[in-house]
Scaffold this active site. Structure first.
Site, PDB file in Angstrom:
ATOM      1  N   PRO A  11       0.790  -1.217   0.000  1.00  0.00           N
ATOM      2  CA  PRO A  11       0.000   0.000   0.000  1.00  0.00           C
ATOM      3  C   PRO A  11       0.831   1.280   0.000  1.00  0.00           C
ATOM      4  O   PRO A  11       1.886   1.342   0.626  1.00  0.00           O
ATOM      5  CB  PRO A  11      -0.814  -0.097   1.300  1.00  0.00           C
ATOM      6  CG  PRO A  11      -0.037  -1.031   2.161  1.00  0.00           C
ATOM      7  CD  PRO A  11       0.589  -2.015   1.221  1.00  0.00           C
ATOM      8  N   ASN A  12       0.310   2.251  -0.727  1.00  0.00           N
ATOM      9  CA  ASN A  12       0.843   3.613  -0.808  1.00  0.00           C
ATOM     10  C   ASN A  12       2.115   3.724  -1.646  1.00  0.00           C
ATOM     11  O   ASN A  12       2.594   4.832  -1.875  1.00  0.00           O
ATOM     12  CB  ASN A  12       1.083   4.216   0.594  1.00  0.00           C
ATOM     13  CG  ASN A  12      -0.212   4.306   1.384  1.00  0.00           C
ATOM     14  OD1 ASN A  12      -1.164   4.903   0.906  1.00  0.00           O
ATOM     15  ND2 ASN A  12      -0.267   3.683   2.547  1.00  0.00           N
ATOM     16  N   ARG A  19       4.920  11.231  -2.466  1.00  0.00           N
ATOM     17  CA  ARG A  19       4.674  10.923  -1.059  1.00  0.00           C
ATOM     18  C   ARG A  19       5.950  11.153  -0.231  1.00  0.00           C
ATOM     19  O   ARG A  19       6.961  10.469  -0.452  1.00  0.00           O
ATOM     20  CB  ARG A  19       4.305   9.439  -0.997  1.00  0.00           C
ATOM     21  CG  ARG A  19       4.222   8.850   0.369  1.00  0.00           C
ATOM     22  CD  ARG A  19       4.173   7.333   0.293  1.00  0.00           C
ATOM     23  NE  ARG A  19       3.953   6.784   1.610  1.00  0.00           N
ATOM     24  CZ  ARG A  19       4.259   5.550   1.953  1.00  0.00           C
ATOM     25  NH1 ARG A  19       4.770   4.710   1.072  1.00  0.00           N
ATOM     26  NH2 ARG A  19       4.031   5.135   3.180  1.00  0.00           N
ATOM     27  N   TYR A  24      11.187   9.119   1.179  1.00  0.00           N
ATOM     28  CA  TYR A  24      11.156   8.044   0.170  1.00  0.00           C
ATOM     29  C   TYR A  24      11.843   8.402  -1.142  1.00  0.00           C
ATOM     30  O   TYR A  24      11.975   7.537  -2.011  1.00  0.00           O
ATOM     31  CB  TYR A  24       9.698   7.639  -0.096  1.00  0.00           C
ATOM     32  CG  TYR A  24       9.024   7.067   1.135  1.00  0.00           C
ATOM     33  CD1 TYR A  24       9.500   5.895   1.722  1.00  0.00           C
ATOM     34  CD2 TYR A  24       7.935   7.700   1.721  1.00  0.00           C
ATOM     35  CE1 TYR A  24       8.900   5.377   2.861  1.00  0.00           C
ATOM     36  CE2 TYR A  24       7.325   7.183   2.852  1.00  0.00           C
ATOM     37  CZ  TYR A  24       7.808   6.021   3.421  1.00  0.00           C
ATOM     38  OH  TYR A  24       7.229   5.501   4.542  1.00  0.00           O
ATOM     39  N   ASN A  74       8.271  -5.353  -1.000  1.00  0.00           N
ATOM     40  CA  ASN A  74       8.104  -4.165  -0.161  1.00  0.00           C
ATOM     41  C   ASN A  74       6.629  -4.120   0.203  1.00  0.00           C
ATOM     42  O   ASN A  74       5.800  -3.613  -0.563  1.00  0.00           O
ATOM     43  CB  ASN A  74       8.528  -2.882  -0.876  1.00  0.00           C
ATOM     44  CG  ASN A  74       8.448  -1.678   0.066  1.00  0.00           C
ATOM     45  OD1 ASN A  74       7.942  -1.786   1.186  1.00  0.00           O
ATOM     46  ND2 ASN A  74       8.941  -0.534  -0.395  1.00  0.00           N
ATOM     47  N   ALA A  77       3.272  -0.724   4.863  1.00  0.00           N
ATOM     48  CA  ALA A  77       2.826  -0.822   6.253  1.00  0.00           C
ATOM     49  C   ALA A  77       2.362  -2.227   6.631  1.00  0.00           C
ATOM     50  O   ALA A  77       2.371  -2.583   7.821  1.00  0.00           O
ATOM     51  CB  ALA A  77       1.713   0.186   6.510  1.00  0.00           C
ATOM     52  N   GLU A  98      12.891  -9.183   1.805  1.00  0.00           N
ATOM     53  CA  GLU A  98      12.081  -8.033   2.244  1.00  0.00           C
ATOM     54  C   GLU A  98      12.869  -6.761   1.957  1.00  0.00           C
ATOM     55  O   GLU A  98      14.086  -6.727   2.184  1.00  0.00           O
ATOM     56  CB  GLU A  98      11.821  -8.148   3.749  1.00  0.00           C
ATOM     57  CG  GLU A  98      11.121  -6.922   4.333  1.00  0.00           C
ATOM     58  CD  GLU A  98      10.924  -7.011   5.847  1.00  0.00           C
ATOM     59  OE1 GLU A  98      10.888  -8.119   6.414  1.00  0.00           O
ATOM     60  OE2 GLU A  98      10.818  -5.932   6.473  1.00  0.00           O
ATOM     61  N   HIS A 100      12.829  -2.224   1.950  1.00  0.00           N
ATOM     62  CA  HIS A 100      12.222  -0.915   2.223  1.00  0.00           C
ATOM     63  C   HIS A 100      13.122   0.174   1.682  1.00  0.00           C
ATOM     64  O   HIS A 100      14.358   0.053   1.751  1.00  0.00           O
ATOM     65  CB  HIS A 100      12.037  -0.702   3.733  1.00  0.00           C
ATOM     66  CG  HIS A 100      11.225  -1.780   4.370  1.00  0.00           C
ATOM     67  ND1 HIS A 100       9.854  -1.830   4.274  1.00  0.00           N
ATOM     68  CD2 HIS A 100      11.600  -2.888   5.048  1.00  0.00           C
ATOM     69  CE1 HIS A 100       9.416  -2.910   4.888  1.00  0.00           C
ATOM     70  NE2 HIS A 100      10.456  -3.583   5.363  1.00  0.00           N
ATOM     71  N   ARG A 107      13.293   4.987  12.318  1.00  0.00           N
ATOM     72  CA  ARG A 107      12.013   5.704  12.313  1.00  0.00           C
ATOM     73  C   ARG A 107      11.185   5.317  13.551  1.00  0.00           C
ATOM     74  O   ARG A 107      11.734   4.839  14.536  1.00  0.00           O
ATOM     75  CB  ARG A 107      11.288   5.408  10.991  1.00  0.00           C
ATOM     76  CG  ARG A 107      12.127   5.855   9.771  1.00  0.00           C
ATOM     77  CD  ARG A 107      11.407   5.612   8.469  1.00  0.00           C
ATOM     78  NE  ARG A 107      10.167   6.388   8.410  1.00  0.00           N
ATOM     79  CZ  ARG A 107       9.196   6.164   7.511  1.00  0.00           C
ATOM     80  NH1 ARG A 107       9.352   5.186   6.613  1.00  0.00           N
ATOM     81  NH2 ARG A 107       8.111   6.901   7.522  1.00  0.00           N
TER      82      ARG A 107
END
Ligand code: DQA
Length: 148
Positions: A11-12, A19, A24, A74, A77, A98, A100, A107
Site C-alpha cells: 500500500p501507498n 509521497r 522516500y 516491499n 505498512a 524483504e 524498504h 524511524r
C-alpha cells in the site's frame, strides 16, 4: 525462457515520487520499474513488477510468484501488521527478500517490527530506490548459487 524475478509492492507505494519525498525520494514506482527491468535484462532475468493497496490482493500476488526465481517484497505498512502476508510468504518455495526504501529502524518504533523478516531470506532497507536493485542482486546471487 529467462528466469523471472517478481517485485511486489504494497500500500501507498503507488504514491512514490509525491509521497514524503524527504523520506522516500523523488523516484516514482514507474521509474523504479524501468530501472529494474533494464538492469535485469542485462543480467538475463525477466521482471514481473506489481503494486496493490489491498492486503488480500498482495497475498494473491505472493501466491502467484510461487515457482519464480525470486521475490523482492516491499509490503509497506503491511510489513508491520500483517500475519496474512507473512503466512503467504511461508507458503511459497520462492526465496523472498524483504525490502524498504527507508531505514525503518531509524524511524518510529512501530516500524521496527516486521512479520515478514523472520520468514524472508534477508532484509534490505535504507537505500532509497537503490534498495530495489540491492534486493534484486541478492536474489540473483541466491538463484545462481542454487543453480550451480
Ligand atoms: C516502507 C516503510 C514502511 O514502514 C512504510 O509503511 C511504507 C514504506 C519503505 O519502503 O520504506 O509504506 O516499506
Amino acid at each position: 525462457m529467462a528466469p523471472l524475478l517478481h517485485v511486489l509492492n504494497g500500500p501507498n507505494l503507488n504514491r512514490l515520487g509525491v509521497r514524503e519525498p524527504r523520506i522516500y525520494g523523488g523516484a516514482s514506482l514507474a521509474d523504479i520499474e524501468a530501472m529494474l527491468a533494464a538492469r535485469l535484462k542485462e543480467r538475463g532475468f525477466g521482471l514481473v513488477f506489481r503494486q496493490t493497496n489491498h492486503e488480500g490482493e498482495l497475498v494473491s500476488f505472493i501466491h502467484e510468484a510461487d515457482g519464480a526465481a525470486g521475490m523482492a517484497l516491499n509490503a509497506g505498512a503491511f510489513t508491520h501488521t500483517s500475519i496474512a502476508v507473512a503466512d503467504a510468504v511461508r507458503s511459497v518455495a520462492t526465496p523472498v527478500v524483504e525490502l524498504h526504501l527507508s531505514n525503518v529502524f531509524a524511524r518510529e518504533s512501530f516500524r521496527h517490527h516486521s512479520y515478514i523478516a523472520p520468514v524472508a531470506r534477508g532484509v534490505i532497507c535504507g537505500f532509497g530506490a537503490h534498495s530495489y536493485w540491492l534486493a534484486a542482486e541478492a536474489l540473483i546471487h541466491f538463484y545462481e548459487a542454487e543453480e550451480a
